[in-house]
Scaffold this motif. Structure first.
Motif, PDB file in Angstrom:
ATOM      1  N   LEU A  42       0.820  -1.219   0.000  1.00 43.63           N
ATOM      2  CA  LEU A  42       0.000   0.000   0.000  1.00 43.63           C
ATOM      3  C   LEU A  42       0.850   1.264   0.000  1.00 43.63           C
ATOM      4  O   LEU A  42       1.721   1.427   0.855  1.00 43.63           O
ATOM      5  N   PRO A  43       0.613   2.191  -0.953  1.00 51.89           N
ATOM      6  CA  PRO A  43       1.362   3.449  -0.963  1.00 51.89           C
ATOM      7  C   PRO A  43       1.158   4.247   0.326  1.00 51.89           C
ATOM      8  O   PRO A  43       0.056   4.282   0.888  1.00 51.89           O
ATOM      9  N   ALA A  44       2.223   4.891   0.766  1.00 54.43           N
ATOM     10  CA  ALA A  44       2.158   5.705   1.982  1.00 54.43           C
ATOM     11  C   ALA A  44       1.274   6.928   1.785  1.00 54.43           C
ATOM     12  O   ALA A  44       0.831   7.531   2.769  1.00 54.43           O
ATOM     13  N   ALA A  45       0.991   7.298   0.536  1.00 54.33           N
ATOM     14  CA  ALA A  45       0.159   8.475   0.269  1.00 54.33           C
ATOM     15  C   ALA A  45      -1.292   8.267   0.671  1.00 54.33           C
ATOM     16  O   ALA A  45      -2.022   9.243   0.871  1.00 54.33           O
ATOM     17  N   VAL A  46      -1.740   7.027   0.788  1.00 55.60           N
ATOM     18  CA  VAL A  46      -3.118   6.758   1.228  1.00 55.60           C
ATOM     19  C   VAL A  46      -3.241   7.185   2.697  1.00 55.60           C
ATOM     20  O   VAL A  46      -2.433   6.774   3.533  1.00 55.60           O
ATOM     21  N   PRO A  47      -4.232   8.011   3.043  1.00 57.91           N
ATOM     22  CA  PRO A  47      -4.280   8.554   4.408  1.00 57.91           C
ATOM     23  C   PRO A  47      -4.669   7.558   5.487  1.00 57.91           C
ATOM     24  O   PRO A  47      -4.305   7.753   6.650  1.00 57.91           O
ATOM     25  N   GLY A  48      -5.416   6.510   5.138  1.00 55.55           N
ATOM     26  CA  GLY A  48      -5.848   5.637   6.219  1.00 55.55           C
ATOM     27  C   GLY A  48      -6.362   4.291   5.763  1.00 55.55           C
ATOM     28  O   GLY A  48      -6.739   4.094   4.606  1.00 55.55           O
ATOM     29  N   ILE A  49      -6.368   3.361   6.726  1.00 57.00           N
ATOM     30  CA  ILE A  49      -6.888   2.014   6.528  1.00 57.00           C
ATOM     31  C   ILE A  49      -8.015   1.817   7.535  1.00 57.00           C
ATOM     32  O   ILE A  49      -7.815   2.001   8.741  1.00 57.00           O
ATOM     33  N   THR A  50      -9.171   1.447   7.044  1.00 55.43           N
ATOM     34  CA  THR A  50     -10.329   1.234   7.916  1.00 55.43           C
ATOM     35  C   THR A  50     -10.692  -0.240   7.863  1.00 55.43           C
ATOM     36  O   THR A  50     -11.420  -0.680   6.982  1.00 55.43           O
ATOM     37  N   PHE A  51     -10.164  -1.015   8.788  1.00 48.36           N
ATOM     38  CA  PHE A  51     -10.282  -2.463   8.737  1.00 48.36           C
ATOM     39  C   PHE A  51     -11.726  -2.933   8.889  1.00 48.36           C
ATOM     40  O   PHE A  51     -12.490  -2.382   9.680  1.00 48.36           O
TER      41      PHE A  51
END
Length: 461
Positions: free
Chosen positions: A361-370
Motif C-alpha cells: 500500500l502506498p504511503a500516500a493513502v491517508p488511512g486504513i479502515t479495517f
C-alpha cells in the motif's frame, strides 16, 4: 569456421573432416532460416519456447493446449475476457508476444473535487475515530431483525438505524457511517432526513454503491457488479449529502485453487473503475478487497493471498490514475482460516496484517479502515489495538469500519423495544469508544461486548 592448428598428417586428416562438418552445418542452418522465413506452416510451441515469452493467464478459464495457436487466438481471448467482465480500457497484463501493445495510461487532470476528497478522507480517519458500517441490504438486515423476532419492514429498519444516528456524542469515536441507499434517502420518525441528523452530529454520510456479486470463473468465485450507471448514481448520492462510498470485492481461499488470478484481477479492476468514477463525482472511494476467513488454511496462507490481492488492486488503481490521497483502503485483518483449528494472538495478527500492507500500500493513502470480517466484537477491537500499539509510526492511520462488531450486542440490547433504546445507545457508545481507543493503541480493561463469535460462512450483505 573450424580451423586446424596442427601440422602432422593426422591433424591434416581431422582438419579436412572439420572443414566438411562446418560446411554441412552452415548449409543446414541456412535451410532452417529459409523455412522459418518463407514457410507456410506455423511453428510449434516447443520450437518457439526460447524466443516467445509465455502468455500470462487470460481472464477466462482455458484448457491446457499442446500446440501454439497464434497471436490472433490470444488476442481474441483477451478481447472476449474483457467483454465477459464488461470492462474495457486497458489490458490487465502486457502482451509480451508483440501481437499488440498496451499504451501507458495517459496523464489525467485531477478530480474537480480533489481538495474536498482529501479533506473528507482525512476526516474519516481522524485520531480516535472510525466508521460505523450500517449498509446491510434489505435482505441482510431482515436476517438480523429476525434474530430478535422483528419483521423486516421499513418502519423497523428505520427505527434500528435511527437508534444509532441519535446516539448522544456518537461523533466522539464515530466519524462517519456507510449507509444503504434506502437509509440515505430515509427520514427519522419526526420527519428529519437522516443525513441532516448525521451532519448535525458531525458524522459524515457515506453510501454502498455496488449492486452485489455474480458467480464467475471457478465454482464459488464471484465478481462484484455495479459499474453501469455508477457515475449518475454517484452524482445523485453526492447531491443528497453523501461524501464517500464503498464497494466490496470478495475473494476466498480453498484447496481447489481459489482465488484464481482471473478472480483477483477482475475484482481489482472493478474496484479501480469504481474508485475513479467516485472520485470524479466527489465521493471518497473506500476500496474493499476482502479475502474471506473461510477455510482450513493457516495464517501464512491468508497473508500470502491477501498480499497478492492487495498488490493487484494497487496496480489496477494506478492504471486508472487514482488520487491516492483521496481514497481509503478497507482490508481484512490476517487471521488463520476459521476451519484450521488454529488461533492467533493480537500481536501475531498485527504483525502479519501491518507488515503485509507495508509491502503493497502506498504511503500516500491517508488511512486504513479495517473490516471485522466475522471476528467477535472483542477480538476485532483487541487486534486493532495491537496494530496501533506495535506500529505507532505506520504511514497511514489504522482505524476501523465495523458492521457486526459494532452492532451485534446493540441489537441484542434493543430487542426491538422502544423502552430499550437508551440502554442500547449507551452500549453502542461504549463499543464505539473501545474501538476509538484501539485506533490509538490505548484500549485497556474489560470489553463492553455481550456477544461471542460473529462468523458467518461466505458472508454477504
Amino acid at each position: 569456421m573450424y580451423q586446424s592448428i596442427g601440422h602432422d598428417n593426422s591433424e591434416k586428416k581431422w582438419a579436412k573432416w572439420g572443414l566438411a562438418s562446418s560446411v554441412i552445418a552452415n548449409v543446414a542452418l541456412a535451410g532452417a532460416v529459409c523455412m522459418v522465413a518463407f514457410g507456410n506452416t506455423e511453428p510449434t510451441l516447443e520450437s518457439t519456447a526460447m524466443r516467445v515469452a509465455p502468455q500470462v493467464a487470460p481472464m477466462v478459464h482455458i484448457a491446457p493446449r499442446n500446440v501454439f495457436q497464434g497471436a490472433n487466438f490470444r488476442r481474441n481471448l483477451r478481447v472476449n475476457a474483457e467483454e465477459s467482465l464488461g470492462f474495457t480500457g486497458y489490458i490487465p497484463y502486457p502482451d509480451t508476444t508483440g501481437a499488440s501493445l498496451t499504451p501507458l495510461p495517459a496523464l489525467q487532470d485531477k478530480s474537480p473535487y480533489s481538495a474536498e476528497l482529501q479533506q473528507t478522507a482525512a476526516a474519516i480517519v481522524a485520531d480516535g475515530k472510525g466508521i460505523l458500517a450500517c449498509d446491510e441490504s434489505t435482505k441482510t438486515i431482515g436476517k438480523r431483525l429476525e434474530q430478535i423476532g422483528v419483521p423486516n419492514e421499513e418502519t423497523y429498519r428505520r427505527q434500528w438505524r435511527e437508534l444509532f444516528f441519535r446516539t448522544p456524542n456518537m461523533n466522539e469515536a464515530i466519524s462517519s457511517a456507510i449507509l444503504y441507499e434506502e437509509t440515505l434517502f430515509q427520514n427519522a420518525e419526526d420527519g428529519t432526513p437522516f443525513v441532516d441528523i448525521m451532519k448535525a452530529n458531525n458524522v459524515i454520510p457515506g453510501i454502498k454503491v455496488d449492486t452485489g456479486v455474480r458467480a464467475t470463473f471457478m465454482d464459488g468465485e464471484t465478481i462484484t457488479e455495479g459499474i453501469d450507471g455508477l457515475a449518475e448514481r454517484a452524482a445523485k448520492y453526492y447531491k443528497q449529502g453523501a461524501r464517500f462510498a464503498k464497494w466490496r470485492g470478495v475473494l476466498r481461499i480453498d484447496p481447489n485453487g481459489a482465488p484464481s488470478m482471473e478472480a483477483i484481477e477482475g475484482n481489482a479492476r472493478a474496484l479501480a473503475q469504481y474508485g475513479k468514477i467516485c472520485q470524479m463525482n466527489g465521493l471518497v472511494p473506500i476500496i474493499e478487497p476482502e479475502v474471506l476467513m473461510d477455510g482450513a488454511h493457516g495464517i501464512e496462507v491468508q497473508r500470502w493471498v491477501t498480499e497478492k490481492v492487495q498488490a493487484a488492486t494497487m496496480k489496477a488503481l494506478s492504471d486508472v490514475n487514482i488520487e491516492w490521497e483521496g481514497m481509503l483502503l478497507k482490508p481484512n485483518m490476517i487471521l488463520p482460516g476459521t476451519d484450521s483449528g488454529k488461533t492467533a494472538s493480537p500481536e501475531d495478527v498485527a504483525k502479519n496484517t501491518v507488515e503485509g500492507l507495508m509491502r503493497t500500500l502506498p504511503a500516500a493513502v491517508p488511512g486504513i479502515t479495517f473490516l471485522s470480517g466475522g471476528q467477535s466484537e472483542e477480538e476485532a477491537t483487541r487486534n486493532l489495538n495491537a496494530m496501533n500499539k506495535l506500529y505507532p509510526n505506520a504511514p497511514w492511520k489504522l482505524s476501523f469500519s465495523f458492521g457486526r462488531a459494532l452492532q451485534a450486542s446493540v441489537l441484542k440490547a434493543w430487542d426491538g423495544k422502544t423502552e430499550n433504546v437508551e440502554a442500547a445507545q449507551k452500549l453502542f457508545y461504549a463499543l464505539s469508544k473501545a474501538n476509538g481507543d484501539a485506533s490509538l493503541g490505548k484500549f485497556e480493561g474489560e470489553h463492553p461486548a455481550t456477544t461471542g463469535s460473529l462468523y458467518e460462512k461466505n458472508y454477504v450483505y
